[in-house]
Design a protein around this motif. Structure first.
Motif, PDB file in Angstrom:
ATOM      1  N   ASP A  82       0.823  -1.215   0.000  1.00  0.00           N
ATOM      2  CA  ASP A  82       0.000   0.000   0.000  1.00  0.00           C
ATOM      3  C   ASP A  82       0.854   1.261   0.000  1.00  0.00           C
ATOM      4  O   ASP A  82       0.433   2.300  -0.510  1.00  0.00           O
ATOM      5  N   ARG A  85       1.354   2.708  -3.360  1.00  0.00           N
ATOM      6  CA  ARG A  85       0.181   3.141  -4.111  1.00  0.00           C
ATOM      7  C   ARG A  85       0.349   4.489  -4.806  1.00  0.00           C
ATOM      8  O   ARG A  85      -0.150   4.652  -5.937  1.00  0.00           O
ATOM      9  N   GLU A 142      -0.556   4.510  -8.627  1.00  0.00           N
ATOM     10  CA  GLU A 142      -1.621   5.352  -9.177  1.00  0.00           C
ATOM     11  C   GLU A 142      -1.089   6.254 -10.286  1.00  0.00           C
ATOM     12  O   GLU A 142      -1.767   6.482 -11.297  1.00  0.00           O
ATOM     13  N   VAL A 201      -3.490  -0.313 -10.054  1.00  0.00           N
ATOM     14  CA  VAL A 201      -4.212  -0.357  -8.778  1.00  0.00           C
ATOM     15  C   VAL A 201      -3.572  -1.412  -7.879  1.00  0.00           C
ATOM     16  O   VAL A 201      -3.486  -2.581  -8.250  1.00  0.00           O
ATOM     17  N   ARG A 217      -3.798  -3.071  -3.974  1.00  0.00           N
ATOM     18  CA  ARG A 217      -4.526  -3.181  -2.717  1.00  0.00           C
ATOM     19  C   ARG A 217      -3.803  -4.234  -1.874  1.00  0.00           C
ATOM     20  O   ARG A 217      -4.018  -5.424  -2.022  1.00  0.00           O
ATOM     21  N   ARG A 254      -8.199  -2.152   4.578  1.00  0.00           N
ATOM     22  CA  ARG A 254      -8.085  -0.940   5.384  1.00  0.00           C
ATOM     23  C   ARG A 254      -9.466  -0.532   5.881  1.00  0.00           C
ATOM     24  O   ARG A 254     -10.440  -1.254   5.722  1.00  0.00           O
ATOM     25  N   LYS A 313     -11.549   1.704   4.951  1.00  0.00           N
ATOM     26  CA  LYS A 313     -12.514   2.268   4.011  1.00  0.00           C
ATOM     27  C   LYS A 313     -12.945   1.175   3.039  1.00  0.00           C
ATOM     28  O   LYS A 313     -12.191   0.785   2.142  1.00  0.00           O
ATOM     29  N   ASP A 361     -14.958   1.213   0.584  1.00  0.00           N
ATOM     30  CA  ASP A 361     -15.051   1.620  -0.820  1.00  0.00           C
ATOM     31  C   ASP A 361     -13.717   1.472  -1.554  1.00  0.00           C
ATOM     32  O   ASP A 361     -13.700   1.332  -2.775  1.00  0.00           O
ATOM     33  N   GLU A 362     -12.597   1.509  -0.823  1.00  0.00           N
ATOM     34  CA  GLU A 362     -11.294   1.382  -1.472  1.00  0.00           C
ATOM     35  C   GLU A 362     -11.084  -0.013  -2.051  1.00  0.00           C
ATOM     36  O   GLU A 362     -10.239  -0.200  -2.924  1.00  0.00           O
ATOM     37  N   LEU A 363     -11.820  -0.996  -1.538  1.00  0.00           N
ATOM     38  CA  LEU A 363     -11.651  -2.361  -2.020  1.00  0.00           C
ATOM     39  C   LEU A 363     -12.508  -2.664  -3.244  1.00  0.00           C
ATOM     40  O   LEU A 363     -12.365  -3.723  -3.849  1.00  0.00           O
ATOM     41  N   ILE A 370     -13.138  -1.692  -6.989  1.00  0.00           N
ATOM     42  CA  ILE A 370     -12.513  -1.004  -8.128  1.00  0.00           C
ATOM     43  C   ILE A 370     -13.510  -1.014  -9.285  1.00  0.00           C
ATOM     44  O   ILE A 370     -14.084  -2.061  -9.600  1.00  0.00           O
TER      45      ILE A 370
END
Length: 383
Positions: free
Chosen positions: A91, A94, A98, A103, A105, A109, A111, A113-115, A117
């Protein structure tokens, strides 16, 4: 859309003291060539990019260059952390990833939503990929609590937590007109181990039933087991296997990557593309006379010797077969003494116990006993 699914690169692997740096460069270059030829919309690397949580600079260069080369084929690239990887360290890369359009992962973590894509192919086909890096038992419980799932109870199993987490993360799979994908680094109940996996993370409560996967997933890309195989599941589910044999237990595996064609209204079609860039691993057995006839100059060898143990036997074998990385006595040559009474330790000297051990192995070489006496005397004198 088309997907290239690979996993378990294990870059940095040392096999019986022999580095495999050049092999990994060739193997991953071949994976990139497959991507250029097949032109996938998405490349998924389902964990264990590295063989160790503290990769060398050379290993890091190999992985980052391979990821960049895959991205340069025009595919979108997503990679997750496996049990051999250092998730937080991945991570930490990242920002670089980016900037390169990749991407990463590494770990679960705080959040959710970060998992998830999301993406779109050049033809306008929408897809979403739920990523689940490897979770230890301790962090599976933490993740379950973190995403406000049912409170963890002492008697809940690892599989319970993984099932709840997947259900929570895949709750957006009900959107129409989107290809639903999932990638995870897991051991599935009933799947076949490749032979070189880390045993503690394939047993001891780490196996998860395939029923954890949602029925509305179009394809599940798994990593962790090194043998390419389909998994019986509520949705199309597959291990891509490793693109090279990691250890001698995997010498019969066919190394490959999976090419997957899938659409919203079409079932996933999978075909394996062989990867042949690694040196073959082979097991041979026989007497010294028989081993002298072995002709496998292009393979790493595990040699099971059908001779009685003696000083210098390993050296004699390696003189005959310089590419022998592992040399040991064939287990079939070892006497079966399971029914005999074990030697009692109480009241017996180390010399006597070591003598019993040599006798149990049919080793009558007096030189070994004399060497033990010298070492024991030296240690005893300085203790």
């Amino acid at each position: 859309m088309r997907i290239l699914h690979t996993s378990d690169w294990h870059v940095g692997k040392v096999l019986k003291g022999r580095g495999r740096h050049d092999e990994h460069i060739r193997v991953l270059a071949q994976v990139v060539e497959v991507a250029r030829a097949e032109r996938p919309d998405l490349v998924i690397i389902a964990g264990d990019l590295y063989d160790t949580a503290a990769p060398t600079a050379d290993a890091t260069r190999v992985v980052t260059r391979a990821l960049t080369a895959l991205r340069n084929t025009g595919a979108q690239v997503v990679a997750i952390g496996g049990n051999h990887d250092n998730g937080p360290a991945l991570d930490a890369l990242r920002p670089w990833a980016e900037a390169a359009g990749i991407v990463l992962r590494g770990a679960v973590r705080d959040k959710a939503d970060e998992l998830l894509i999301t993406g779109e192919t050049a033809d306008g086909e929408k897809w979403q990929l739920m990523t689940l890096p490897f979770l230890s038992q301790r962090y599976a419980i933490r993740a379950a609590e973190m995403y406000e799932l049912t409170a963890a109870e002492a008697n809940q199993t690892y599989a319970d937590h993984i099932a709840r987490l997947i259900a929570r993360l895949s709750d957006k799979f009900d959107q129409p007109g989107v290809v639903n994908l999932l990638t995870a680094h897991l051991t599935i109940v009933g799947a076949s181990a490749g032979g070189g996996e880390r045993e503690a993370h394939t047993i001891m409560g780490y196996a998860v039933p395939a029923t954890v996967f949602p029925t509305n997933a179009h394809y599940v890309a798994l990593g962790h087991l090194h043998r390419a195989q389909q998994v019986i599941s509520p949705c199309p589910t597959r291990y891509s296997g490793s693109p090279l044999a990691i250890d001698f237990g995997e010498e019969e595996n066919v190394s490959s990557v999976a090419i997957v064609d899938v659409a919203v209204d079409k079932a996933a079609r999978v075909r394996d593309v062989p990867i042949t860039g690694a040196i073959a691993l082979r097991t041979v057995r026989g007497t010294l006379e028989q081993l002298a006839t072995v002709n496998l100059p292009d393979a790493w060898l595990r040699v099971l010797v059908r001779e009685k143990p003696r000083v210098g036997l390993r050296e004699d074998v390696q003189e005959l077969l310089p590419n022998a990385l592992e040399v040991r006595i064939d287990p079939e040559m070892m006497p079966d003494r399971a029914g005999e009474r074990m030697a009692q330790r109480a009241g017996r000297s180390p010399r006597e116990l070591f003598g019993d051990y040599l006798d149990s192995r049919d080793n009558a070489d007096d030189g070994v006993r004399e060497l033990f006496d010298e070492l024991y005397d030296e240690v005893s004198t300085h203790s």
